[in-house]
Write an enzyme that holds these catalytic residues in place. Structure first.
Site, short mmCIF file in Angstrom:
data_model
loop_
_atom_site.label_atom_id
_atom_site.label_comp_id
_atom_site.label_asym_id
_atom_site.label_seq_id
_atom_site.Cartn_x
_atom_site.Cartn_y
_atom_site.Cartn_z
N TRP A 35 30.98 -17.00 -1.87
CA TRP A 35 31.37 -16.20 -2.88
C TRP A 35 32.01 -14.83 -2.53
CZ3 TRP A 35 26.62 -18.41 -3.24
CH2 TRP A 35 25.61 -17.58 -2.57
N ARG A 36 31.90 -14.58 -1.13
CA ARG A 36 32.52 -13.24 -0.65
C ARG A 36 33.87 -13.39 0.20
NH1 ARG A 36 27.05 -10.84 2.05
NH2 ARG A 36 26.13 -10.01 0.30
N GLU A 48 27.04 -14.69 -9.16
CA GLU A 48 26.16 -13.89 -9.66
C GLU A 48 25.04 -14.64 -10.75
OE1 GLU A 48 24.83 -11.30 -8.53
OE2 GLU A 48 26.52 -10.65 -7.29
N GLN A 53 17.24 -15.36 -10.34
CA GLN A 53 15.93 -15.93 -10.09
C GLN A 53 16.09 -17.18 -9.13
OE1 GLN A 53 13.58 -15.96 -13.67
NE2 GLN A 53 15.37 -15.44 -14.81
N LEU A 91 19.28 -26.83 -10.33
CA LEU A 91 19.19 -25.20 -10.02
C LEU A 91 18.35 -24.57 -10.96
CD1 LEU A 91 20.65 -23.32 -7.96
CD2 LEU A 91 22.42 -23.27 -9.95
N GLY A 92 18.09 -25.27 -12.40
CA GLY A 92 17.11 -24.61 -12.94
C GLY A 92 17.58 -23.51 -13.90
N TYR A 93 16.94 -23.02 -15.08
CA TYR A 93 17.27 -21.81 -15.72
C TYR A 93 18.83 -22.53 -16.43
CZ TYR A 93 13.58 -19.32 -13.72
OH TYR A 93 12.30 -18.83 -13.07
N TYR A 131 22.73 -6.20 -15.44
CA TYR A 131 22.96 -6.45 -14.10
C TYR A 131 24.36 -7.20 -13.74
CZ TYR A 131 22.76 -8.67 -9.63
OH TYR A 131 23.10 -9.16 -8.40
N ASP A 149 18.99 -5.13 -10.05
CA ASP A 149 18.00 -6.29 -10.12
C ASP A 149 16.81 -6.09 -9.50
OD1 ASP A 149 18.72 -6.35 -7.30
OD2 ASP A 149 19.50 -8.44 -7.23
N CYS A 210 11.42 -1.49 8.53
CA CYS A 210 11.75 -0.10 8.58
C CYS A 210 12.51 0.32 9.79
CB CYS A 210 10.47 0.80 8.07
SG CYS A 210 9.89 0.41 6.55
N CYS A 213 16.04 -0.51 9.49
CA CYS A 213 16.67 -0.04 8.08
C CYS A 213 17.99 1.14 8.59
CB CYS A 213 15.77 0.66 7.40
SG CYS A 213 16.26 1.19 5.74
#
Length: 355
Positions: A35-36, A48, A53, A91-93, A131, A149, A210, A213
């Site tokens: 998607w990029r 998105e 989830q 994929l659910g939901y 979001y 998110d 860290c 980062c």
């Protein structure tokens, strides 16, 4: 812990340096995700919705096949809902798919198939919450809108040492306000994606990296040494458990009884083997009341457990034979025909036990 509804950026916080460090890092390491490939709003939107989830690695094959099947808003708008659900299968939901389908129909009907870039129009589309609205506006249209998110709340809670409970709905507004203050107006797309990427790859829930980062020098939690204590999140309520019999029913031809779930509620419009809530009522009597046919139970064997976000289903499989040819509800299909219908994952677990 302070109970506040606002948060102020520290006076000495170098916003420009934070933006530069984050965006430079993102542009140098960003993952090669399908998607990029471009900033097509429709592709961004689909990705998105799928990523809600759901892990990135899980989404990639679904996104590719979905876009191959429905490459434009017109293709998706003109598709039958059962075809859309079949492409979403596993994929659910599933409400995400139904809402996306309905919203894209609105885009075709009202905006000539072009995803609107106006905030007031976009947020009225079904399934687009704060979001997703921010993600589309920033990633696809380069508008400086926050897209907050769980990953972003975790990153920002550590960077600014925000001690608000992220499980409370009102807390999200605090993080949206914070992101709105520090977001890059020159490259909001890379900024928001950088925050998401940082949360996914570096600023992880456990054992954040860290030392790798890019914004370590800006992070108050790192300075205080308590980054693993943030974000603060109260525990969810314990999930309710529901017990069912999963009825694997054959007719005299060896065909299996399946039925379509209601058009509203959990797993709406997907197909299933009949599920009977466990009670003192005999299975045969319950089936006669609901399906108008006599049933002979052969055996009870096999257990299936499926965890949803708010409920757990415990299903005991019951194998049975229906008497006669007529039933009031559902339809009989061959084992080979099952693949033509969209089923939820819980039903595939049942299939694994019987096929």
């Amino acid at each position: 812990m302070k109970d506040t509804t606002t948060f102020s950026i520290p006076v000495l916080f170098n916003v420009h340096s934070f933006q530069t460090d984050l965006i430079s890092w993102y542009l140098s390491i960003k993952r090669d995700l399908p998607w990029r490939l471009n900033q097509d709003p429709y592709r961004v939107w689909v990705s998105e919705i799928m990523l809600q989830q759901t892990q990135v690695d899980t989404v990639i094959p679904y996104f590719n096949q979905f876009m191959n099947r429905f490459p434009t808003t017109y293709d998706l708008a003109n598709a039958e809902e059962q075809d859309v659900l079949k492409s979403w299968e596993g994929l659910g939901y599933y409400s995400r798919a139904r809402n996306l389908h309905a919203a894209v129909k609105e885009v075709v009907a009202s905006y000539d198939g072009e995803v609107p870039h106006e905030k007031d129009k976009l947020k009225k589309l079904k399934g687009i919450g704060p979001y997703t609205l921010g993600a589309i506006l920033s990633i696809a249209f380069n508008q400086p809108e926050p897209a907050v998110d769980g990953n972003v709340m975790r990153v920002m809670s550590r960077v600014f040492h925000i001690e608000e409970d992220i499980a409370k709905p009102r807390t999200k507004k605090i993080f949206e306000d914070v992101v709105r203050e520090v977001i890059s107006h020159d490259d909001p797309s890379s900024f928001n994606q950088g925050l998401m990427e940082l949360g996914a790859l570096i600023c992880t829930p456990q054992k954040p990296k860290c030392d790798q980062c890019p914004v370590q020098e800006h992070c108050l939690a790192y300075e205080y040494g308590n980054q693993t204590d943030l974000p603060i999140k109260s525990k969810k309520k314990k999930q309710k458990q529901t017990d069912f019999y999963g009825l694997i029913i054959q007719n005299k031809h060896g065909e299996l009884l399946i039925q379509k779930r209601p058009s509203e509620g959990l797993l709406a419009n997907l197909w299933e083997f009949p599920l009977m809530p466990k009670s003192e009522l005999p299975i045969e009597e319950w089936f006669k009341q609901h399906y108008g046919a006599d049933l002979s139970v052969n055996a009870k064997r096999g257990q299936v457990r499926h965890v949803f976000s708010h409920v757990i289903w415990n299903i005991e499989l019951v194998f049975a034979q229906v008497e006669g040819e007529e039933i009031d509800y559902g339809q009989f299909v061959t084992a080979d025909q099952l693949k033509e219908y969209p089923f939820p994952n819980v039903q595939y677990k049942m299939m694994d036990e019987i096929l």
